[in-house]
Design an enzyme around this catalytic site. Structure first.
Site, mmCIF file in Angstrom:
data_model
loop_
_atom_site.group_PDB
_atom_site.id
_atom_site.type_symbol
_atom_site.label_atom_id
_atom_site.label_comp_id
_atom_site.label_asym_id
_atom_site.label_seq_id
_atom_site.Cartn_x
_atom_site.Cartn_y
_atom_site.Cartn_z
ATOM 1 N N GLU A 82 -11.277 3.107 46.055
ATOM 2 C CA GLU A 82 -10.193 2.006 45.890
ATOM 3 C C GLU A 82 -10.120 1.070 44.441
ATOM 4 O OE1 GLU A 82 -9.588 -0.374 49.385
ATOM 5 O OE2 GLU A 82 -8.001 -0.688 48.023
ATOM 6 N N ASP A 83 -11.399 1.155 43.949
ATOM 7 C CA ASP A 83 -11.376 0.474 42.749
ATOM 8 C C ASP A 83 -11.601 0.911 41.288
ATOM 9 O OD1 ASP A 83 -11.289 -1.946 44.451
ATOM 10 O OD2 ASP A 83 -13.268 -2.211 44.491
#
Ligand code: MN
Length: 497
Positions: A82-83
């Site tokens: 996600e990051d």
């Protein structure tokens, strides 16, 4: 690759894993740490600390729950896709399909764009879907949320409120339903002050005062209990005081007209022993030295709570004149009481996805419905009954042969009949509860013995039953029957082939 093995959190993690699983293979763990540390390099949390501390805290919470290595590793990697620029397929290449699929599950849970009610529904829907497909993802999500709550003070008040409210409305009830009492208690306590700040400070000072008064006597009682158990031949593995969680205590105080003196289990003495015989022996010894209060002895070993909780409870007058609750259990029961369904992953290193057992029957049901949940409208329609099935407290009732059936509170004999078999539901004409004939809309209570009267000539369920039943199972089966009847009838009058 620059590796920061000096990180104290990582050391703590390794120490915790070794303590619970001395033979655990730490190579893959180290690789996961290097991989995540590298991927998150340069990123900071809103608090200003290095980002990697967040996944490490998440993993540490799960390691303290004694959960197995694949779950801990997935937790270390949980925010990578996600990051960061690293992808899920890189995770799969390095750590295998099972870990990658858990990380993918967490990533899917994370993305919710809606606001207000829409957000609530979407959130609930996603939690149900991941519960049904891989419950381990939900454990990681809880640990992730716990750390986010602990660092909530650095976010804006608006975000604080949203995250805390979501915790009280969605995460805590699900943790409760999964029997994860300790996690539920922590989630609620951390969220409480952000959602109800005034009530929190009122309850907190009240509880602190009462706790400080009881603390000294508690320590004395623990020593005494330890002494007379040993003298009479039971060697406890551990005795400790347990403090009731603030949020649940707050709710209990409200129930008791805001009078904290009417709450007996603010603190309890918890006795952990070797086996079940020792549990009963310990109870006998406790009663020999401390007089029990009438009507407060509960044997949840012979009759576990619907969520699987097992323990002996008694409330006694100690020698210092205090009224104290005593809880007696084995170590395995203790793990189960604290971590519920997650304790299935404690003693087993295999990466199994789901446990199939009687206690999880409702989850299999959920797995079946979730296939129909793709459409939001249908989900909304099913939401109320789903929420009742999942969030309402459970009761346990018995068939005349003594089989236990687990139902939501306020369920009726019709729900009971359908829980046994759809034929019994369809042909049900009356019910006998504890030897008394009762109407079909009676609310069942824990411990009831129910005999369903059937008539094989009965055509089928009445449409009015839809207004009475409380379980999704019964509702679906009644609807299914009514639909086939309708289509047969349309067939007979020539409107349908
Ligand atoms: Mn996270």
């Amino acid at each position: 690759m620059q590796i920061n093995l000096q990180n104290n959190l990582y050391k703590d993690l390794v120490y915790t894993i070794k303590k619970h699983h001395p033979k655990a293979d730490l190579d893959l763990l180290e690789l996961a740490y290097e991989f995540a540390d590298d991927a998150h390099r340069g990123q900071l949390r809103a608090s200003g600390e290095p980002y990697i501390n967040h996944p490490l805290h998440t993993a540490l919470t799960l390691a303290k729950m004694k959960l197995n290595m694949p779950i801990v590793i997935a937790a270390i990697l949980h925010d990578v896709p996600e990051d960061t620029s690293r992808t899920l397929s890189e995770i799969e290449d390095n750590f295998g399909e099972d870990i990658a699929s858990m990380v993918g599950g967490i990533t899917k849970l994370g993305k919710i764009k809606y606001r207000g009610m829409e957000r609530y529904i979407e959130n609930l829907r996603k939690m149900f879907i991941s519960m049904a497909s891989d419950i381990r993802v939900v454990f990681i999500k809880f640990a992730d949320r716990l750390h986010n709550l602990k660092t909530l003070n650095v976010l804006s008040p608006k975000k604080q409120y949203r995250i805390a409210l979501e915790t009280l409305e969605i995460y805590a009830p699900i943790a409760n339903r999964l029997g994860m009492g300790e996690i539920k208690g922590q989630l609620e306590d951390l969220a409480f002050k952000y959602v109800y700040p005034k009530e929190f400070s009122w309850a907190y000072s009240l509880i602190q005062e009462s706790y400080n008064k009881k603390k000294i006597n508690l320590e004395k009682s623990i020593n005494e209990a330890n002494g007379f158990l040993k003298k009479d031949g039971v060697n406890p593995i551990a005795i400790h005081g347990r403090r009731k969680h603030i949020y649940s205590l707050y709710k209990k105080i409200l129930e008791k007209d805001r009078n904290i003196d009417k709450v007996y289990d603010i603190i309890a003495v918890r006795i952990i022993v070797k086996n079940i015989s020792d549990c009963y022996a310990a109870l006998g010894i406790i009663h020999k030295y401390w007089k029990p209060l009438k009507g407060r002895i509960k044997d949840y070993i012979a009759q576990p709570k619907p969520n699987g909780y097992r323990s002996l409870h008694t409330t006694v007058f100690t020698n210092s004149g205090d009224i104290v609750e005593v809880q007696i259990r084995t170590e395995e029961m203790h793990d189960k009481a604290e971590f519920g369904i997650a304790s299935h992953w404690v003693y087993d290193e295999a990466g199994k996805k789901s446990v199939i057992g009687k206690e999880l029957y409702w989850m299999q049901e959920l797995a079946k419905v979730q296939k129909n949940l793709d459409n939001k409208k249908e989900f909304l329609e099913g939401l109320e009954s789903l929420k009742i099935d999942v969030f309402k407290s459970r009761i346990f009732v018995f068939t005349p042969k003594g089989d236990v059936i687990d139902l939501p509170e306020d369920a009726t004999p019709i729900d009971f009949a359908y829980a046994i078999h759809s034929d019994i539901g369809d042909k049900c004409t009356g019910s006998v509860i504890n030897d008394q004939i009762q109407s079909l809309n009676t609310s069942l209570k824990s411990g009831d013995v129910i005999h369903i009267i059937t008539n094989k000539d009965r055509r089928g369920p009445s449409g009015d039953w839809l207004k009475i039943v409380k379980t999704r199972n019964a509702r679906q089966k009644i609807r299914a029957y009514l639909n086939t009847k309708k289509s047969n009838w349309l067939g007979k009058i020539g409107l349908k082939k």
